[in-house]
Design an enzyme around this catalytic site. Structure first.
Site: not given
Ligand code: AMP
Length: 114
Positions: A7, A30, A46, A87, A95, A98, A100, A102
């Site tokens: 955020c 990343d 969020h 994930n 981990t 929020h 996301h 990849h």
């Protein structure tokens, strides 16, 4: 959410290497890249995990995949091939809570993943 790092990045309150941004999503490199190209595509809203998505988010998810393809073209990994990964929760390797995606490419990606 005030204590969420993604955020903060989406609100430009925290530095990141942004490669794409529009009203709905932000994409940035990343911090610990797992491939020559490793970009995170993140909705600005969020949403904690995939499990929190509802029907109202269907367009958003389609948009995220469209953005992933556009970035893959720009990063010159589209033709060779790339991977988009989400994930979910602890055993899924999440981990940052929020949502996301990849975008990984620039090398041969193994399958199945470890
Ligand atoms: P996941 O393990 O699927 O939740 O992915 C979280 C990713 O966020 C990891 O690949 C981290 O390296 C990455 N990450 C964490 N903090 C930052 C940050 N401030 N800027 C860029 N990437 C980050």
């Amino acid at each position: 959410m005030s204590d969420c790092i993604f955020c903060k990045i989406a609100n430009h309150e925290m530095d990141s290497d942004i490669v794409y941004e529009d009203g709905k999503v932000i994409a940035f490199r990343d911090l610990e890249p797992q491939a020559p190209v490793h970009i995170l595509i993140v909705p600005k809203e969020h949403i904690a995990t995939t499990l929190d998505l509802t029907e109202k988010d269907n367009e958003l998810i389609g948009h995220i995949y469209q953005v992933a393809s556009e970035i893959a073209e720009e990063e010159d990994i589209a033709e060779d091939g790339f991977r988009v990964v989400n994930n979910c929760n602890e055993s899924g390797g999440q981990t940052v809570f929020h949502l996301h995606f990849h975008l990984l490419g620039g090398r041969n990606l193994q399958w199945p993943p470890g």
